[in-house]
Write a protein that holds these residues in place. Structure first.
Motif, short mmCIF file in Angstrom:
data_model
loop_
_atom_site.label_atom_id
_atom_site.label_comp_id
_atom_site.label_asym_id
_atom_site.label_seq_id
_atom_site.Cartn_x
_atom_site.Cartn_y
_atom_site.Cartn_z
N ASP A 178 -25.81 37.82 16.14
CA ASP A 178 -25.72 36.88 15.01
C ASP A 178 -25.39 37.68 13.75
N LYS A 179 -24.10 37.90 13.55
CA LYS A 179 -23.67 38.75 12.44
C LYS A 179 -24.03 38.17 11.07
N ALA A 180 -23.94 36.86 10.93
CA ALA A 180 -24.27 36.23 9.64
C ALA A 180 -25.74 36.45 9.30
N GLN A 181 -26.60 36.42 10.32
CA GLN A 181 -28.02 36.68 10.09
C GLN A 181 -28.26 38.12 9.66
N ARG A 184 -27.49 38.18 6.01
CA ARG A 184 -28.56 37.55 5.24
C ARG A 184 -29.77 38.49 5.11
N THR A 226 -16.17 41.01 14.40
CA THR A 226 -16.09 39.80 13.57
C THR A 226 -14.73 39.70 12.90
N GLU A 230 -14.08 35.73 8.46
CA GLU A 230 -15.45 35.26 8.74
C GLU A 230 -16.48 36.21 8.13
N GLU A 233 -16.63 35.61 4.41
CA GLU A 233 -17.35 34.36 4.13
C GLU A 233 -18.86 34.55 4.27
N SER A 234 -19.31 35.30 5.27
CA SER A 234 -20.74 35.56 5.46
C SER A 234 -21.30 36.34 4.28
N ASN A 237 -21.54 33.93 1.29
CA ASN A 237 -22.63 32.97 1.48
C ASN A 237 -24.00 33.59 1.27
N ALA A 238 -24.10 34.88 1.53
CA ALA A 238 -25.38 35.58 1.35
C ALA A 238 -25.60 36.05 -0.09
#
Length: 279
Positions: A178-181, A184, A226, A230, A233-234, A237-238
């Motif tokens: 979970d790269k976005a996590q 974050r 990734t 994307e 964007e991650s 968003n963080a």
């Protein structure tokens, strides 16, 4: 110690496929650590997932390290597992607190420790107990008293909120499920104005399904890359700004050597330097 994610977001539910991927990565890098400690080669000689008996100096120089970085490092810390040199872009200063995501044998941690000095501190986080054991022994051998290592997943960092000045990482985030996590979590632990300095493999074109499904290519830092858009964007968003993702086209030459059976992964992925600042 608080562990709340930034902006009130929560990690997604873990799927069976993600559990399988994580177990495969953990097993692969445990084998690297054990065999490297025994003086054995494993994987591909010049490879993100290899552990040659003697790491090639020219290969390391191609990644951005100096000959002094390699030859003066404690034996066993450099296992040829990276795709760049995050300490070269981090602009580290005396007294800073540095966090290394996926610290392996401790090579980048020890380089960072020299730059932040005795008043600084370096924390390495790795999910593989065998790597953690190796890194701690390396720290003792090298006398790195300002470096510590913690067992944990980079999606759930064992680090308190707003306590880190700089996050470095070398060819590890692509292995996360979970790269976005991960991004974050990076934002959570960084202080305001803290920065990312990362070397990683990114996807520059959509990956074919046969590559994405290949566990060996995933463990080898290719199948889990990734897409650049994307990733950007991650980061946005963080809450990161001043985002820079610089793709190293020349890296495709050594990525081709990582691959097996002529998978052609080098046509879809490349190494990149990723920098950003937490606002």
């Amino acid at each position: 110690m608080t562990t709340t994610c930034c902006k009130g977001s929560a990690p997604k539910s873990v799927t069976e496929e993600e559990v399988k991927l994580k177990a495969s990565v953990r097993k692969a890098y445990a084998e690297v650590a054990v065999k490297n400690s025994a003086g054995e080669a494993v994987g591909i000689q010049s490879s993100c997932c290899g552990a040659p008996k003697e790491v090639d100096v020219d290969y390391c120089k191609n990644l951005g390290y100096t000959e002094e970085d390699v030859k003066t490092m404690v034996d066993g810390a450099n296992m040829g597992l990276g795709c760049g040199n995050p300490t070269a872009i981090a602009a580290l200063k005396d007294g800073e607190v540095v966090l290394d995501l996926g610290s392996g044998g401790g090579f980048d941690c020890f380089l960072a420790a020299k730059k932040v000095g005795k008043t600084g501190r370096v924390i390495g986080v790795d999910m593989t107990p065998e790597m953690l054991h190796k890194a701690r022994l390396n720290a003792q051998k090298g006398g790195y008293t300002n470096v510590s290592f913690r067992l944990g997943e980079i999606e759930h960092l064992p680090v308190a909120d707003n306590t880190v000045d700089v996050i470095i990482s070398n060819c590890v985030i692509n292995l996360a499920t979970d790269k976005a996590q991960v991004i974050r979590e990076a934002a959570r632990v960084l202080r305001q104005g803290g920065r990312l300095a990362i070397s990683d493999i990114v996807a520059t074109s959509p990956l074919p399904e046969e590559i994405k499904r290949d566990l060996e290519l995933y463990n080898g830092c290719m199948a889990g890359a990734t897409p650049v858009g994307e990733l950007k964007e991650s980061l946005e968003n963080a809450g990161f700004t001043n985002i820079s993702i610089q793709v190293n086209e020349a890296s495709r030459q050594f990525i081709e050597k990582w691959s097996y059976n002529d998978s052609g992964a080098q046509n879809y992925v490349a190494s990149a330097t990723i920098e950003a600042v937490k606002t």
